[in-house]
Design a protein around this motif. Structure first.
Motif, PDB file in Angstrom:
ATOM      1  N   LEU A   1     -11.096  14.931  93.804  1.00 13.74           N
ATOM      2  CA  LEU A   1     -10.389  15.763  92.832  1.00 13.74           C
ATOM      3  C   LEU A   1     -11.343  16.708  92.121  1.00 13.74           C
ATOM      4  O   LEU A   1     -11.011  17.861  91.828  1.00 13.74           O
ATOM      5  CB  LEU A   1      -9.668  14.881  91.816  1.00 13.74           C
ATOM      6  N   LEU A   2     -12.544  16.215  91.874  1.00 18.62           N
ATOM      7  CA  LEU A   2     -13.529  17.006  91.151  1.00 18.62           C
ATOM      8  C   LEU A   2     -13.880  18.290  91.893  1.00 18.62           C
ATOM      9  O   LEU A   2     -14.001  19.359  91.283  1.00 18.62           O
ATOM     10  CB  LEU A   2     -14.779  16.171  90.917  1.00 18.62           C
ATOM     11  N   ILE A   3     -14.038  18.216  93.203  1.00 17.90           N
ATOM     12  CA  ILE A   3     -14.425  19.414  93.947  1.00 17.90           C
ATOM     13  C   ILE A   3     -13.236  20.348  94.181  1.00 17.90           C
ATOM     14  O   ILE A   3     -13.424  21.518  94.520  1.00 17.90           O
ATOM     15  CB  ILE A   3     -15.072  19.065  95.302  1.00 17.90           C
ATOM     16  N   LEU A   4     -12.016  19.839  94.000  1.00 17.31           N
ATOM     17  CA  LEU A   4     -10.834  20.680  94.183  1.00 17.31           C
ATOM     18  C   LEU A   4     -10.409  21.379  92.885  1.00 17.31           C
ATOM     19  O   LEU A   4      -9.815  22.456  92.930  1.00 17.31           O
ATOM     20  CB  LEU A   4      -9.671  19.844  94.717  1.00 17.31           C
ATOM     21  N   LEU A   5     -10.712  20.794  91.744  1.00 17.62           N
ATOM     22  CA  LEU A   5     -10.244  21.339  90.467  1.00 17.62           C
ATOM     23  C   LEU A   5     -10.696  22.777  90.205  1.00 17.62           C
ATOM     24  O   LEU A   5      -9.899  23.586  89.714  1.00 17.62           O
ATOM     25  CB  LEU A   5     -10.691  20.426  89.321  1.00 17.62           C
ATOM     26  N   PRO A   6     -11.961  23.153  90.501  1.00 17.09           N
ATOM     27  CA  PRO A   6     -12.359  24.544  90.218  1.00 17.09           C
ATOM     28  C   PRO A   6     -11.531  25.576  90.971  1.00 17.09           C
ATOM     29  O   PRO A   6     -11.407  26.716  90.508  1.00 17.09           O
ATOM     30  CB  PRO A   6     -13.820  24.585  90.673  1.00 17.09           C
ATOM     31  N   LEU A   7     -10.965  25.196  92.110  1.00 22.88           N
ATOM     32  CA  LEU A   7     -10.173  26.142  92.875  1.00 22.88           C
ATOM     33  C   LEU A   7      -8.850  26.444  92.188  1.00 22.88           C
ATOM     34  O   LEU A   7      -8.193  27.440  92.500  1.00 22.88           O
ATOM     35  CB  LEU A   7      -9.909  25.580  94.277  1.00 22.88           C
ATOM     36  N   PHE A   8      -8.443  25.568  91.242  1.00 15.66           N
ATOM     37  CA  PHE A   8      -7.157  25.743  90.577  1.00 15.66           C
ATOM     38  C   PHE A   8      -7.294  26.075  89.088  1.00 15.66           C
ATOM     39  O   PHE A   8      -6.300  26.369  88.428  1.00 15.66           O
ATOM     40  CB  PHE A   8      -6.316  24.470  90.729  1.00 15.66           C
ATOM     41  N   LYS A   9      -8.506  26.018  88.546  1.00 16.01           N
ATOM     42  CA  LYS A   9      -8.718  26.339  87.128  1.00 16.01           C
ATOM     43  C   LYS A   9      -9.306  27.740  87.020  1.00 16.01           C
ATOM     44  O   LYS A   9     -10.469  27.970  87.335  1.00 16.01           O
ATOM     45  CB  LYS A   9      -9.645  25.317  86.471  1.00 16.01           C
ATOM     46  N   THR A  10      -8.510  28.658  86.602  1.00 17.19           N
ATOM     47  CA  THR A  10      -8.909  30.057  86.524  1.00 17.19           C
ATOM     48  C   THR A  10     -10.114  30.233  85.607  1.00 17.19           C
ATOM     49  O   THR A  10     -10.149  29.709  84.495  1.00 17.19           O
ATOM     50  CB  THR A  10      -7.735  30.910  85.994  1.00 17.19           C
TER      51      THR A  10
ATOM     52  N   VAL B   1     -18.471  24.649  95.539  1.00 15.11           N
ATOM     53  CA  VAL B   1     -18.022  24.632  94.146  1.00 15.11           C
ATOM     54  C   VAL B   1     -19.206  24.486  93.189  1.00 15.11           C
ATOM     55  O   VAL B   1     -19.164  25.005  92.071  1.00 15.11           O
ATOM     56  CB  VAL B   1     -16.976  23.519  93.906  1.00 15.11           C
ATOM     57  N   PHE B   2     -20.259  23.785  93.584  1.00 11.97           N
ATOM     58  CA  PHE B   2     -21.440  23.697  92.727  1.00 11.97           C
ATOM     59  C   PHE B   2     -21.993  25.085  92.431  1.00 11.97           C
ATOM     60  O   PHE B   2     -22.226  25.448  91.274  1.00 11.97           O
ATOM     61  CB  PHE B   2     -22.521  22.850  93.406  1.00 11.97           C
ATOM     62  N   VAL B   3     -22.214  25.868  93.486  1.00 12.44           N
ATOM     63  CA  VAL B   3     -22.793  27.192  93.313  1.00 12.44           C
ATOM     64  C   VAL B   3     -21.797  28.119  92.624  1.00 12.44           C
ATOM     65  O   VAL B   3     -22.163  28.896  91.732  1.00 12.44           O
ATOM     66  CB  VAL B   3     -23.229  27.772  94.670  1.00 12.44           C
ATOM     67  N   GLY B   4     -20.517  28.030  93.020  1.00 15.20           N
ATOM     68  CA  GLY B   4     -19.505  28.913  92.429  1.00 15.20           C
ATOM     69  C   GLY B   4     -19.315  28.687  90.942  1.00 15.20           C
ATOM     70  O   GLY B   4     -19.052  29.637  90.197  1.00 15.20           O
ATOM     71  N   VAL B   5     -19.444  27.458  90.482  1.00 13.76           N
ATOM     72  CA  VAL B   5     -19.233  27.148  89.066  1.00 13.76           C
ATOM     73  C   VAL B   5     -20.507  27.325  88.250  1.00 13.76           C
ATOM     74  O   VAL B   5     -20.499  27.928  87.172  1.00 13.76           O
ATOM     75  CB  VAL B   5     -18.689  25.708  88.904  1.00 13.76           C
ATOM     76  N   LEU B   6     -21.631  26.815  88.745  1.00 10.74           N
ATOM     77  CA  LEU B   6     -22.857  26.801  87.957  1.00 10.74           C
ATOM     78  C   LEU B   6     -23.749  28.012  88.191  1.00 10.74           C
ATOM     79  O   LEU B   6     -24.452  28.445  87.281  1.00 10.74           O
ATOM     80  CB  LEU B   6     -23.643  25.516  88.239  1.00 10.74           C
ATOM     81  N   GLY B   7     -23.783  28.542  89.409  1.00 16.91           N
ATOM     82  CA  GLY B   7     -24.608  29.706  89.695  1.00 16.91           C
ATOM     83  C   GLY B   7     -26.057  29.499  89.327  1.00 16.91           C
ATOM     84  O   GLY B   7     -26.710  28.551  89.766  1.00 16.91           O
ATOM     85  N   ALA B   8     -26.577  30.374  88.474  1.00 10.80           N
ATOM     86  CA  ALA B   8     -27.985  30.309  88.083  1.00 10.80           C
ATOM     87  C   ALA B   8     -28.311  29.092  87.231  1.00 10.80           C
ATOM     88  O   ALA B   8     -29.480  28.811  86.958  1.00 10.80           O
ATOM     89  CB  ALA B   8     -28.367  31.580  87.322  1.00 10.80           C
TER      90      ALA B   8
END
Length: 505
Positions: A191-200, A276-283
């Protein structure tokens, strides 16, 4: 005379089905929790496609293993158990048996360190969550190892002994134990890795665009291949389900379902996690500690709160324990099968009253306690993968050989004919990753100027197969000497050869 059933031939209890093989095999998929944080910090967005490519290769490996497992459903121990049979048409029975024996020992080297690696991580998480004092430190093995706290050592040793208990009492209890751990850990992590895809707003495609490496890092060929070496140790590990299909009640059917489901689910988890790690946290990918990285990731989505570390920490601990369970059980079966094939000492082939190779699993526990003393997961990755990637690559080569030279052999599951050439291509690519990447990985992944000694250490441990084989030959010779010559038994008239019966008449 009673008929010889597959169960009595294999010597192991037929106590599970495809679900049991699948949930225990989740231990391979769970290894993403260890390697992904290291990879995304070291490689940045480049880790997404590096992990993705090898994960797709892992899916191909699972499908090829499913076909082999359906052909030989009573062989246990996973990847190495099929090597001897698949290479026999090309190199003959004797050489094929040695390839199988070396593969089995190499697979052991690849999988048993999962237990000490995950125990190091799990013990550190427990200490962080419950505020346990770290005590002093131990630093052994010189440049091979790293300092490790006495608290982590104590927790690791105790937990290894506790995990051995369900392993000892049979695959049925082990599967039940794995079901509890698997559901408790994989549901929240999935669920954790799927949530960022649905949280704008939490996921930023700009962090992923171009699949760039971290600032100041030259992502050249050597860098990529060197990182792919430890990555393959983890991202193809969903093949672990194959270790248990020999103990499934309906071998061909269960093997097909378990391996296909494991491969598809593993590919989903391994590709999405670094994305999702890179997409959410980036730098903000500034730490290689998996627990801290997961906590930062969750905080970026849900906001900060003390409950975050518990929400992430407890599933991670359960996930790591499941991997430890599989490391002890799965490689115990690989050693057992190699012993059954006459390539490793008979000691590994002893089965307890619960139908499991208890001695081989106890050997794994002791070896794991020694490797915990290395103190550093990334160091263990390197020498461990010297064995694991060899076994995986040989299984794909064996699949190509058997499919090419025995195309008419009966197969309950038959993949498309072109898959054998895909398996050969992956084998050749992994050969480059193995030799070139393994040689350079310590310098790039572990520490600059560390040299290839960790990779060489893995090769040295692999070479121990040969004295173990000669021990087996000596042990069998001693056993036959003690037993004395066999006394020929009279053949009943009803079992006389047809030509003898005709001559008498």
């Amino acid at each position: 005379m009673a008929a010889v059933t597959p169960e009595t031939q294999s010597g192991l209890q037929k106590g599970t089905n495809w679900w049991g093989a699948f949930v225990i095999g989740l231990a391979g998929t769970i290894l993403v929790t260890g390697i992904a944080p290291y990879a995304v910090q070291g490689m940045g967005a480049t880790a997404i496609w590096a992990i993705g490519i090898n994960t797709m290769f892992g899916l191909v490996l699972c499908l090829c293993l499913a076909e082999l497992a359906c052909m030989w459903p009573d062989r246990t121990g996973g990847i190495p158990s099929y090597t001897a049979a698949s290479f026999e048409p090309l190199v003959g029975k004797t050489a094929a048996r040695h390839l199988g024996g070396l593969s089995g020992w190499s697979y052991w080297l690849g999988w048993f360190p999962v237990a000490p690696i995950n125990m190091i991580l799990m013990s550190a998480y427990l200490s962080s969550l419950f505020g346990i004092p770290q005590g002093g430190t131990v630093h052994l093995f010189g440049s091979f190892g790293a300092p490790i706290s006495t608290t982590v050592l104590a927790i690791s040793f105790i937990a290894l002994l506790v995990i051995y208990i369900p392993c000892y009492f049979g695959v049925k209890l082990g599967a039940g134990f794995a079901t509890v751990l698997g559901i408790a850990s994989m549901v929240p992590l999935t669920l954790l890795i799927l949530l960022p895809l649905f949280k704008t707003g939490s996921f930023h495609w700009s962090n992923v665009a171009g699949f760039h490496a971290p600032k100041g890092v030259d992502a050249n060929f050597t860098f990529i291949i060197a990182w792919m070496f430890p990555i393959t140790w983890s991202v193809i590990a969903m093949e672990a389900a194959a270790c248990y299909v020999g103990e499934c009640r309906n071998g061909p059917r269960d093997a097909k379902i378990a391996m296909t489901a494991e491969g598809i689910y593993g590919m989903l988890i391994y590709i999405l996690t670094p994305l999702v790690f890179v997409g959410v946290l980036g730098a903000a990918l500034t730490t290689s500690d998996p627990l801290t990285l997961y906590t930062d990731f969750s905080s970026a989505i849900f906001g900060h709160g003390s409950w975050i570390k518990w929400f992430i920490g407890l599933p991670l601990i359960l996930a790591l324990l499941l991997s430890v369970l599989n490391a002890i059980m799965g490689t115990g079966r690989s050693l057992y099968q190699a012993s059954e094939d006459g390539m490793l000492p008979r000691w590994f082939g002893r089965v307890n009253t619960h139908g499991v190779p208890a001695r081989a699993m106890a050997f794994n526990v002791v070896a794991s306690m020694i490797v915990v003393l290395f103190g550093s997961p990334v160091r263990i990755y390197i020498f461990s993968n010297a064995g694991y990637l060899f076994a995986c690559a040989m299984s794909l080569a064996g699949y190509f050989v058997y499919r090419q030279l025995r195309p008419a052999a009966e197969r309950p599951l038959r993949l498309f004919g072109w898959v054998r050439f895909l398996a050969l291509a992956i084998f050749l690519f992994w050969a480059v990753v193995y030799f070139y990447g393994g040689w350079n990985a310590p310098n790039i992944v572990v520490a600059p100027n560390s040299g290839p000694l960790l990779f060489i250490l893995g090769l040295v441990i692999m070479a121990f197969y040969f004295p173990l084989y000669f021990w087996r030959k000596y042990d069998v010779g001693q056993y036959l000497t003690r037993r004395g010559p066999a006394v020929p038994q009279p053949v009943p008239a009803t079992q006389a050869a047809p030509e003898m019966a005709e001559e008498e008449s």
